[in-house]
Design an enzyme around this catalytic site. Structure first.
Site, short mmCIF file in Angstrom:
data_model
loop_
_atom_site.label_atom_id
_atom_site.label_comp_id
_atom_site.label_asym_id
_atom_site.label_seq_id
_atom_site.Cartn_x
_atom_site.Cartn_y
_atom_site.Cartn_z
N TRP A 103 0.81 -1.21 0.01
CA TRP A 103 0.02 -0.06 -0.01
C TRP A 103 0.78 1.24 0.10
O TRP A 103 2.08 1.08 0.32
CB TRP A 103 -0.93 -0.01 1.19
CG TRP A 103 -0.26 0.15 2.63
CD1 TRP A 103 0.03 -0.82 3.09
CD2 TRP A 103 0.17 0.98 3.47
NE1 TRP A 103 0.57 -0.50 4.63
CE2 TRP A 103 0.82 0.89 4.48
CE3 TRP A 103 0.22 2.60 2.98
CZ2 TRP A 103 1.38 1.71 5.39
CZ3 TRP A 103 0.67 3.36 4.01
CH2 TRP A 103 1.46 2.91 5.11
N GLU A 149 7.14 7.67 14.26
CA GLU A 149 7.47 7.32 12.88
C GLU A 149 8.34 7.87 11.80
O GLU A 149 9.21 7.32 11.20
CB GLU A 149 5.98 6.91 12.20
CG GLU A 149 5.08 6.07 12.93
CD GLU A 149 5.56 4.31 12.91
OE1 GLU A 149 6.66 4.09 12.15
OE2 GLU A 149 4.81 3.67 13.51
N GLU A 187 8.79 1.07 6.33
CA GLU A 187 8.49 2.03 7.62
C GLU A 187 8.33 3.54 7.25
O GLU A 187 7.53 4.08 7.66
CB GLU A 187 9.40 1.93 8.58
CG GLU A 187 9.47 0.60 9.43
CD GLU A 187 8.52 0.52 10.49
OE1 GLU A 187 8.18 1.53 10.95
OE2 GLU A 187 8.05 -0.50 11.16
N HIS A 190 4.99 5.15 7.21
CA HIS A 190 3.93 5.35 8.04
C HIS A 190 4.02 6.49 8.68
O HIS A 190 2.79 7.11 8.69
CB HIS A 190 4.47 4.37 9.34
CG HIS A 190 4.40 2.93 8.92
ND1 HIS A 190 5.07 1.84 9.97
CD2 HIS A 190 3.96 2.11 7.87
CE1 HIS A 190 4.85 0.69 9.28
NE2 HIS A 190 4.14 0.81 8.14
N GLU A 240 8.31 -3.24 17.90
CA GLU A 240 7.47 -3.40 16.87
C GLU A 240 5.83 -3.85 17.28
O GLU A 240 5.04 -3.44 16.76
CB GLU A 240 7.98 -4.51 15.77
CG GLU A 240 9.20 -3.99 15.11
CD GLU A 240 8.81 -2.93 14.23
OE1 GLU A 240 7.67 -2.78 13.82
OE2 GLU A 240 9.82 -2.24 13.64
N THR A 243 4.36 -0.77 19.02
CA THR A 243 3.78 0.10 17.92
C THR A 243 2.59 -0.46 17.45
O THR A 243 1.44 0.30 17.00
CB THR A 243 4.97 0.44 16.69
OG1 THR A 243 6.13 0.62 17.35
CG2 THR A 243 4.55 1.38 15.89
N ASP A 274 1.12 -3.54 9.16
CA ASP A 274 2.34 -3.40 8.86
C ASP A 274 3.35 -3.91 10.18
O ASP A 274 4.57 -4.58 10.01
CB ASP A 274 2.97 -2.19 8.38
CG ASP A 274 2.98 -2.18 6.69
OD1 ASP A 274 2.45 -2.90 6.11
OD2 ASP A 274 3.57 -1.02 6.11
N GLU A 275 3.09 -3.25 11.18
CA GLU A 275 3.96 -3.37 12.27
C GLU A 275 3.77 -4.86 12.85
O GLU A 275 4.98 -5.31 13.28
CB GLU A 275 3.49 -2.55 13.69
CG GLU A 275 3.46 -0.99 12.94
CD GLU A 275 4.88 -0.50 13.01
OE1 GLU A 275 6.17 -1.26 12.77
OE2 GLU A 275 5.10 0.87 12.80
N HIS A 278 6.38 -6.84 10.88
CA HIS A 278 7.65 -6.63 11.23
C HIS A 278 7.96 -7.09 12.67
O HIS A 278 9.25 -7.69 12.73
CB HIS A 278 7.72 -5.11 11.20
CG HIS A 278 7.60 -4.41 9.77
ND1 HIS A 278 7.61 -3.22 9.69
CD2 HIS A 278 7.70 -4.85 8.63
CE1 HIS A 278 7.56 -2.73 8.62
NE2 HIS A 278 7.55 -3.84 7.80
#
Length: 417
Positions: A103, A149, A187, A190, A240, A243, A274-275, A278
């Site tokens: 994205w 971020e 990252e 973000h 991670e 977050t 996403d986090e 990760h």
């Protein structure tokens, strides 16, 4: 979020579990040494020689700790990471998404190229209308998360300093280096998408927010101990997940069942996903270290948790308050975006994920003590929280109202420790 700093993360606590030193007990601590004497004599009975002896012991202990941390940079320890590279290629790099499948901020927020002038204007008006319903308390927490971020350059440079895994040239072909660059690229979106939402919403003084980002990157950060891959990956795994929790909580609080800002909920929920990906990468790395070198990895885990996992937001500044970080931590607790309970839950989750309680083979006596400390930590944190609440109730502290320049100096109510 971000990594070694990772971190990413958003707000937090530096929790330390200290021995109980009840004032009526004959046991006291001096420079970390427990000293026994009659409570009626405590005030005058410590001789100069006793103080000197305690100080000497403290220095010896510090030197021993520094020597142990240097061992993590020995060729034997670093070779463990080098030997892991084929495994990283197979089990960690696939967690990155191809650029074409990832994205982008323009997918989540109004895009003038796709909507045209009138459509873009209408979409922005709708976004601003929804954003107007989000309380100031949540807006302040959102800024703290976004600023963290945006400090990504610090995190990437921190990981590149970690021995055996860093990207020494900036274009290394190792699996470790490609992970760091790929992770950084993901990252980077973000901060971009959160910044863009805030800009379009009209709820923030963007000049002040941008200065906060500037200050945080300029301040930098240091994960202690520096350069040790064992400790760095424990830190990033925790950060991670922290977050992911903070962004996920924010999405829930502002979403359809909260304050009805669908655009912000979508942004925060996407970042949280996403986090989590990760987090899975860094959690796998620590799991592998626990298999390959269980004693050293367990001691590194205990070392980081004893010190407390401090968020990379800690140097955050608005240019006015010296206690801004303490304010942000308290506001996050009040808002429910990141709390002591969340911190404790993360510790419990990682204990389960890494099967810490089951680990026995390959542990020295110190390694077993480290394991036991880690397993007992969640209960200690809960007791600390209960005692903090009891102290606050007895003190009958009242919240104070402070202006926040990120939101045009509107006041928020905060209960400081």
């Amino acid at each position: 979020m971000a990594a070694t700093a990772t971190m990413a993360m958003p707000l937090a606590y530096r929790l330390r579990c200290k021995p109980n030193t009840n004032s009526s007990s004959p046991l006291r601590e001096l420079f970390g040494i427990r000293i026994t004497m009659s409570s009626s004599r405590w005030g005058s009975a410590i001789s100069g020689s006793a103080i000197m002896a305690a100080a000497d012991v403290a220095v010896v202990r510090q030197e021993e700790e520094e020597e142990e941390l240097r061992c993590y940079l020995s060729p034997e320890k670093l070779d463990v990471l080098t030997q892991m590279e084929p495994w990283v290629e197979e089990h960690v790099l696939p967690l990155l998404k191809p650029v074409e499948a990832a994205w982008q901020p323009s997918d989540l927020l109004p895009d003038p190229a796709a909507l045209g002038g009138e459509g873009f204007h209408a979409a922005c008006l709708e976004l601003r209308e929804r954003a107007a319903a989000v309380p100031d308390l949540l807006l302040v927490c959102l800024v703290a998360n976004m600023v963290t971020e945006e400090a990504l350059p610090t995190y990437q440079s921190s990981l590149n300093r970690v021995r055996a895994v860093g990207d020494l040239t900036g274009a290394d072909g190792t699996a470790w280096a490609r992970w760091i660059r790929g992770w950084s690229a993901e990252e980077n979106r973000h901060g971009d998408v959160l910044n863009r939402y805030m800009y379009l919403s009209g709820r923030f003084d963007m000049a002040e927010v941008e200065r906060a980002v500037h200050r945080l990157i300029r301040s930098g950060m240091a994960v202690d101990p520096p350069c040790s891959p064992y400790h760095a990956f424990v830190y990033t795994a925790f950060q991670e997940r922290a977050t992911a929790v903070a962004h996920g909580n924010t999405a829930r609080l502002v979403g359809a069942r909260g304050h009805g800002d669908a655009a912000l909920a979508r942004v925060c929920g996407t970042v949280a996903a996403d986090e989590k990906r990760h987090e899975a990468a860094y959690t796998r790395i620590v799991s592998r270290l626990l298999e390959a070198d269980p004693d050293a990895a367990m001691r590194a885990l205990a070392h980081m948790l004893r010190r407390g996992i401090a968020m990379p937001t800690s140097p955050i500044s608005d240019g006015r308050r010296d206690d801004l970080y303490a304010c942000v931590v308290s506001l996050a607790e009040q808002a429910g975006t990141y709390t002591v309970t969340d911190y404790c839950s993360i510790v419990e989750h990682l204990i389960r994920e890494w099967r810490v309680e089951e680990l026995a083979a390959g542990l020295s006596g110190e390694g077993r003590r480290a394991r036991d400390y880690v397993c007992e930590l969640p209960q200690k944190i809960r007791r600390m929280k209960e005692k903090a609440h009891e102290r606050a109730a007895k003190a009958q502290k009242k919240p104070i109202s402070i202006p926040i320049n990120w939101i045009f100096d509107r006041h928020v109510s905060v209960m400081l420790p």
